[in-house]
Write a protein that holds these residues in place. Structure first.
Motif, PDB file in Angstrom:
ATOM      1  N   LEU A 182     -26.514  24.028  -6.314  1.00 17.97           N
ATOM      2  CA  LEU A 182     -27.701  24.919  -6.687  1.00 17.97           C
ATOM      3  C   LEU A 182     -28.455  25.095  -5.498  1.00 17.97           C
ATOM      4  O   LEU A 182     -28.584  24.254  -4.569  1.00 17.97           O
ATOM      5  CB  LEU A 182     -28.849  24.108  -7.692  1.00 17.97           C
ATOM      6  N   THR A 183     -29.110  26.334  -5.454  1.00 14.73           N
ATOM      7  CA  THR A 183     -29.640  26.830  -4.282  1.00 14.73           C
ATOM      8  C   THR A 183     -30.945  25.780  -3.632  1.00 14.73           C
ATOM      9  O   THR A 183     -30.876  25.567  -2.593  1.00 14.73           O
ATOM     10  CB  THR A 183     -30.239  28.184  -4.244  1.00 14.73           C
ATOM     11  N   TYR A 184     -31.627  25.197  -4.872  1.00 10.22           N
ATOM     12  CA  TYR A 184     -32.624  24.530  -4.431  1.00 10.22           C
ATOM     13  C   TYR A 184     -32.401  22.845  -4.819  1.00 10.22           C
ATOM     14  O   TYR A 184     -33.553  22.167  -4.808  1.00 10.22           O
ATOM     15  CB  TYR A 184     -33.865  24.843  -5.260  1.00 10.22           C
ATOM     16  N   SER A 185     -31.181  22.581  -4.684  1.00  7.02           N
ATOM     17  CA  SER A 185     -30.914  21.200  -5.036  1.00  7.02           C
ATOM     18  C   SER A 185     -31.510  20.189  -4.054  1.00  7.02           C
ATOM     19  O   SER A 185     -31.393  20.487  -2.827  1.00  7.02           O
ATOM     20  CB  SER A 185     -29.589  20.983  -4.962  1.00  7.02           C
ATOM     21  N   HIS A 231     -34.804  20.112  -3.425  1.00  3.58           N
ATOM     22  CA  HIS A 231     -35.764  20.853  -2.666  1.00  3.58           C
ATOM     23  C   HIS A 231     -36.744  19.999  -1.829  1.00  3.58           C
ATOM     24  O   HIS A 231     -37.169  18.858  -2.696  1.00  3.58           O
ATOM     25  CB  HIS A 231     -36.433  22.046  -3.467  1.00  3.58           C
ATOM     26  N   THR A 249     -30.934  18.457  -9.182  1.00  5.61           N
ATOM     27  CA  THR A 249     -31.012  19.317  -9.743  1.00  5.61           C
ATOM     28  C   THR A 249     -32.558  19.832  -9.902  1.00  5.61           C
ATOM     29  O   THR A 249     -33.489  19.333  -9.075  1.00  5.61           O
ATOM     30  CB  THR A 249     -30.420  19.428 -11.011  1.00  5.61           C
ATOM     31  N   ASN A 250     -32.796  21.137 -10.363  1.00  6.03           N
ATOM     32  CA  ASN A 250     -34.013  21.716 -10.545  1.00  6.03           C
ATOM     33  C   ASN A 250     -34.820  21.066 -11.850  1.00  6.03           C
ATOM     34  O   ASN A 250     -35.989  21.032 -11.945  1.00  6.03           O
ATOM     35  CB  ASN A 250     -34.317  23.138 -10.515  1.00  6.03           C
ATOM     36  N   ALA A 302     -31.875  23.961   3.415  1.00  6.64           N
ATOM     37  CA  ALA A 302     -30.635  24.479   2.505  1.00  6.64           C
ATOM     38  C   ALA A 302     -30.118  22.897   2.082  1.00  6.64           C
ATOM     39  O   ALA A 302     -30.290  22.012   2.789  1.00  6.64           O
ATOM     40  CB  ALA A 302     -29.325  25.045   3.295  1.00  6.64           C
ATOM     41  N   PRO A 303     -29.605  22.928   0.761  1.00  2.00           N
ATOM     42  CA  PRO A 303     -29.137  21.736   0.319  1.00  2.00           C
ATOM     43  C   PRO A 303     -28.161  20.873   1.097  1.00  2.00           C
ATOM     44  O   PRO A 303     -27.760  19.690   0.877  1.00  2.00           O
ATOM     45  CB  PRO A 303     -28.841  22.118  -1.038  1.00  2.00           C
ATOM     46  N   THR A 347     -38.755  24.155   3.272  1.00  2.00           N
ATOM     47  CA  THR A 347     -37.633  24.155   2.654  1.00  2.00           C
ATOM     48  C   THR A 347     -36.546  24.106   3.664  1.00  2.00           C
ATOM     49  O   THR A 347     -36.738  24.211   4.961  1.00  2.00           O
ATOM     50  CB  THR A 347     -37.368  25.339   1.939  1.00  2.00           C
TER      51      THR A 347
END
Length: 449
Positions: free
Chosen positions: A309-312, A314, A113-114, A84-85, A82
């Motif tokens: 988004l935190t996981y944009s 990923h 997006t997720n 960060a985006p 992982t």
């Protein structure tokens, strides 16, 4: 007790105690415990094997457990799990490039997006900020997701328990020749009248207040609603004339499902924003996004886009997307989906309709079809009422039970069965699925008026 029986009990007990399931009354459901899956099949702990004619929730476009995609996810996890985006990273850039190369027109910038609902949320936000207008228009027969804005945009009955009436949404009737809201006698007439209705709605809502019109390119959850020729082009013209952003929701139909990379290709139409998810990774790791036109991207060139988004993007999801797209290209999956629709599913389903009077209509493209089930072929009375439950839905429940008993896992919605196997389904499995359907349709025939 054998190992499989013990595992089954463990899984079911933990599910009952701790998992809260979506769209369900928790004490009234008994979820099947899945032990494994491969290709077009999955199986339970008791040895029952099911041919999946639902592609999970219409997303396993390349089937279950493709080794190249599984290996790509594992390789990425070993290298970088992982990040960060806000960083530039190779696999995210490559996923964006591969997607942008396949989207129509100038949709060359990708916001990740997720999932699909988040893609819709952000597309609507972009449209409102780009235009400075509040309202968004969507069709009654539609499904756009279960987050706040997306569920208000949704037209089907799942909206009812969530509708806050505060999202600035205006619904309208889209074309549906089989159950025309415009009393049309032909597809051409349905297209003309649907466009006139949309234009009138725009005028009476005030074009200066409308940010966007959002449509599923082919209506998924509402019943595989294939638009008549000219309709999407007509919507594009209305949007252009009034300065409205045109959003196409391709969450369900993108990445080969209809026999093209994106369903918009069938009609030669390019939206301003295109939402995707599901098939981009075949569901192996959740990923969605918005493909953005140059004009809308320019709005945010020197103006901050207020969303993220935190996981944009990923990296595990992007690795799955890169591998999935490459597999689809290498193995001709999009072309296979088109051939399966033209040569196998289309003719096979139409043959079933000729044998079974409860089949009112067959419609679809590629590996995305629906059978409309009726009580009366002349009046087109649906087999079960709209939003039926309990005893009112008994005929469809019995039909579903017959399919599962035969070894086919269906996707049932209202008075319809949606036929959406993996795009990679083998010809012999199509034939097997159609044979199971043929036998089970005796159940629905028995309910004819």
């Amino acid at each position: 007790m054998n190992a499989d029986a013990d595992a089954l009990r463990t899984v079911k007990d933990a599910d009952r105690k701790h998992v809260f399931h979506s769209w369900s009354a928790q004490e009234l459901i008994d979820p099947l415990a899945v032990a494994g899956a491969e290709g077009s099949y999955f199986w339970d702990y008791e040895g029952n094997r099911y041919l999946d004619f639902s592609s999970a929730l219409v997303y396993t476009n390349i089937g279950y457990q493709h080794p190249k995609v599984a290996a790509a996810i594992a390789e990425q996890a070993g290298r970088l799990c992982t990040v960060a985006p806000g960083f530039a990273v190779d696999v995210r850039s490559e996923a964006a490039r591969l997607i942008a190369e396949r989207t129509p027109g100038d949709l060359d910038r990708i916001f990740f997006t997720n999932a699909g609902a988040e893609a819709v949320e952000n597309a609507v936000r972009m449209a409102r900020l780009h235009t400075g207008r509040p309202k968004v228009m969507s069709a009654y027969r539609s499904y756009h997701g279960a987050t706040s804005t997306a569920i208000n945009l949704t037209g089907d009955a799942r909206r009812f328990g969530n509708d806050s009436a505060t999202a600035g949404v205006v619904h309208f009737w889209g074309p549906f020749p089989y159950r025309s809201p415009f009393y049309s006698g032909s597809e051409a007439e349905e297209c003309e009248r649907a466009l006139r209705h949309l234009e009138d709605t725009v005028v009476f809502e005030g074009p200066q207040s409308i940010a966007a019109i959002i449509l599923e390119t082919v209506g998924g959850a509402p019943g595989v609603l294939v638009p008549p020729a000219g309709y999407l082009a007509g919507v594009r013209e209305i949007c252009d004339r009034h300065g409205i952003v045109f959003i196409l929701d391709e969450v369900m139909v993108g990445f080969g499902r209809t026999g093209t990379w994106f369903a918009a290709e069938h009609w030669g139409v390019t939206p301003d924003l295109l939402c995707f998810a599901k098939g981009v990774t075949s569901g192996y790791v959740p990923l969605g996004g918005v493909a953005i036109s140059s004009a809308i991207a320019e709005t945010f060139a020197r103006r901050t886009y207020p969303g993220g988004l935190t996981y944009s993007g990923h990296v595990l999801a992007c690795a799955a997307a890169v591998a999935t797209i490459n597999v689809m290209e290498e193995e001709g999956v999009v072309e296979q989906s088109a051939r399966t629709g033209t040569e196998l599913l289309g003719p096979g389903l139409r043959a079933l309709a000729e044998r079974h009077p409860s089949v009112g209509e067959v419609r679809g493209l590629g590996t995305f079809w629906a059978l409309e089930l009726v009580r009366d072929a002349a009046t087109r009375e649906p087999l079960v009422p709209y939003n039926a439950s309990g005893a009112a839905n008994a005929p469809m429940a019995a039909f579903g039970a017959a399919l599962k008993k035969g070894g086919l896992w269906p996707l049932l919605a209202g008075n319809r069965i949606h036929v959406a196997p993996p795009c990679t389904i083998a010809a012999e499995d199509v034939a097997k699925g159609l044979a199971i359907l043929d036998e089970a349709l005796a159940v629905t025939d028995a309910h004819m008026s």
